[in-house]
Design a protein around this motif. Structure first.
Motif, PDB file in Angstrom:
ATOM      1  N   ILE A 134       0.902  -1.178  -0.246  1.00 45.56           N
ATOM      2  CA  ILE A 134       0.150  -0.361  -0.112  1.00 45.56           C
ATOM      3  C   ILE A 134       0.491   1.338   0.066  1.00 45.56           C
ATOM      4  O   ILE A 134       0.754   2.538  -0.500  1.00 45.56           O
ATOM      5  N   TYR A 135       1.934   1.398   0.852  1.00 48.46           N
ATOM      6  CA  TYR A 135       2.856   2.270   0.543  1.00 48.46           C
ATOM      7  C   TYR A 135       3.287   2.376  -0.676  1.00 48.46           C
ATOM      8  O   TYR A 135       3.078   3.879  -1.294  1.00 48.46           O
ATOM      9  N   SER A 145       9.139   8.047  -8.080  1.00 51.73           N
ATOM     10  CA  SER A 145       9.798   8.642  -6.417  1.00 51.73           C
ATOM     11  C   SER A 145       9.219   9.325  -5.680  1.00 51.73           C
ATOM     12  O   SER A 145       7.719   9.521  -5.746  1.00 51.73           O
ATOM     13  N   ILE A 146       9.500   9.660  -4.201  1.00 51.51           N
ATOM     14  CA  ILE A 146       8.636   9.680  -3.622  1.00 51.51           C
ATOM     15  C   ILE A 146       9.694  11.411  -3.635  1.00 51.51           C
ATOM     16  O   ILE A 146      10.787  12.135  -3.641  1.00 51.51           O
ATOM     17  N   ASP A 180      -1.431   5.045   9.746  1.00 50.31           N
ATOM     18  CA  ASP A 180      -0.957   6.392   8.643  1.00 50.31           C
ATOM     19  C   ASP A 180       0.357   7.064   9.892  1.00 50.31           C
ATOM     20  O   ASP A 180       1.407   6.947   8.873  1.00 50.31           O
ATOM     21  N   LEU A 181       0.662   6.718  10.703  1.00 50.67           N
ATOM     22  CA  LEU A 181       2.022   6.495  11.718  1.00 50.67           C
ATOM     23  C   LEU A 181       2.682   5.339  11.182  1.00 50.67           C
ATOM     24  O   LEU A 181       3.979   5.842  10.915  1.00 50.67           O
ATOM     25  N   MET A 182       2.643   4.605  10.557  1.00 51.44           N
ATOM     26  CA  MET A 182       3.389   3.141   9.679  1.00 51.44           C
ATOM     27  C   MET A 182       3.550   4.002   9.139  1.00 51.44           C
ATOM     28  O   MET A 182       5.736   3.601   8.243  1.00 51.44           O
ATOM     29  N   HIS A 234       7.756   6.443   5.365  1.00 54.29           N
ATOM     30  CA  HIS A 234       8.131   7.372   4.351  1.00 54.29           C
ATOM     31  C   HIS A 234       9.752   8.279   4.758  1.00 54.29           C
ATOM     32  O   HIS A 234      10.970   8.343   3.692  1.00 54.29           O
ATOM     33  N   TYR A 235       9.587   8.409   6.246  1.00 49.01           N
ATOM     34  CA  TYR A 235      10.363   9.018   6.815  1.00 49.01           C
ATOM     35  C   TYR A 235      12.041   8.053   6.575  1.00 49.01           C
ATOM     36  O   TYR A 235      12.638   8.537   8.385  1.00 49.01           O
ATOM     37  N   PHE A 236      11.716   7.083   7.064  1.00 41.39           N
ATOM     38  CA  PHE A 236      12.628   5.840   8.113  1.00 41.39           C
ATOM     39  C   PHE A 236      14.337   6.096   7.350  1.00 41.39           C
ATOM     40  O   PHE A 236      14.589   6.551   8.314  1.00 41.39           O
TER      41      PHE A 236
END
Length: 283
Positions: free
Chosen positions: A84-85, A101-102, A250-252, A257-259
């Motif tokens: 899903i991400y 890309s992100i 949403d937190l996950m 995303h910001y790993f």
């Protein structure tokens, strides 16, 4: 704004992993930079060199330490989360799907609220997003001085119409009806300022103000795709029903995303390679 209605099956490839002590090498970066741009310390990380007439181009060995690995593994509760991400996060479009890309915030997000908004609305917003303090590489704070902020939440001075597409005009309860946001980014898909606008004057149902604030702010943290398939709990969902607490999914999503703040163009293909490498080391 593009709306995703279905989930496509994403296939991951498997690659070998090289590890040394607490450093995990992720061989996904392919960009070359001038040797003049790197410090003496980083010269030890050079793994490939191209000699040109007026310059020397080098490729550095990217690294992920053990803490990064543990943090990343914590996000792999199920494969469905990462599938899903990939649908929601890789929104910077390219000709090839795998090259999408992100987008990330590379600076602290300092929020200023228009004095027009009621204090109770602002307090509820801050309380709702308080769990973001635990998100690695993402820092959100607030200021009462507009000059100190790089993210402004304002009452729009211009009329914002209800969202419409080729099929229909949506009601004011729709996410981007009478509300919108704008982001400013650099050439590396990194945001450094933003503005969230709500046309409060023309909004008949004032209870929608906080809901629109929450959803648009969250989506703007990664330019996430809106969708119908996540039901009513995710802030990215068109059918989101407002709650007092941010959803665990949403937190996950933000944790993934910001790993790591990527200093290169982080594509869908590179994410799948990284995932297949690191997942082997997740117990």
């Amino acid at each position: 704004m593009k709306i995703i209605k279905t989930i496509s099956l994403l296939i991951s490839c498997t690659f070998n992993m090289f590890s040394q002590d607490d450093i995990i090498a992720q061989d996904v970066r392919v960009e070359f930079i001038s040797i003049k741009q790197i410090s003496d310390t980083d010269k030890s990380k050079i793994i490939e060199t191209i000699y040109k007439k007026n310059d020397t181009l080098v490729r550095l060995k990217p690294e992920i330490n053990k803490d990064d690995l543990d943090y990343f593994c914590n996000c792999f509760k199920t494969d469905s989360i990462t599938r899903i991400y990939q649908i929601l996060a890789f929104t910077h479009k390219r000709k090839r799907h795998d090259d999408n890309s992100i987008n990330q915030w590379n600076s602290n997000v300092v929020v200023y609220f228009d004095k027009f908004f009621e204090k109770k609305t602002i307090d509820k917003f801050k309380l709702f997003f308080k769990p973001l303090n635990k998100i690695k590489n993402l820092h959100v704070s607030y200021t009462k001085k507009i000059k100190d902020a790089n993210y402004h939440i304002l009452n729009s001075k211009n009329t914002i119409k209800n969202y419409e597409n080729n099929d229909s005009i949506y009601s004011e309860s729709f996410l981007t009806s009478k509300a919108t946001y704008k982001l400013v980014n650099d050439n590396n898909n990194k945001y450094y300022s933003g503005k969230l606008l709500i046309d409060v004057d023309s909004l008949k149902d004032k209870s929608l103000i906080l809901k629109k604030m929450k959803q648009l702010f969250f989506i703007s943290l990664g330019q996430f795709q809106t969708n119908y398939f996540l039901g009513t709990k995710s802030l990215t969902s068109i059918n989101y029903i407002e709650t007092n607490r941010i959803n665990s999914f949403d937190l996950m999503l933000l944790k993934l995303h910001y790993f790591k703040i990527h200093d290169f163009n982080f594509t869908r293909r590179k994410f799948r390679i990284l995932k297949s490498k690191l997942k082997k080391h997740c117990s």
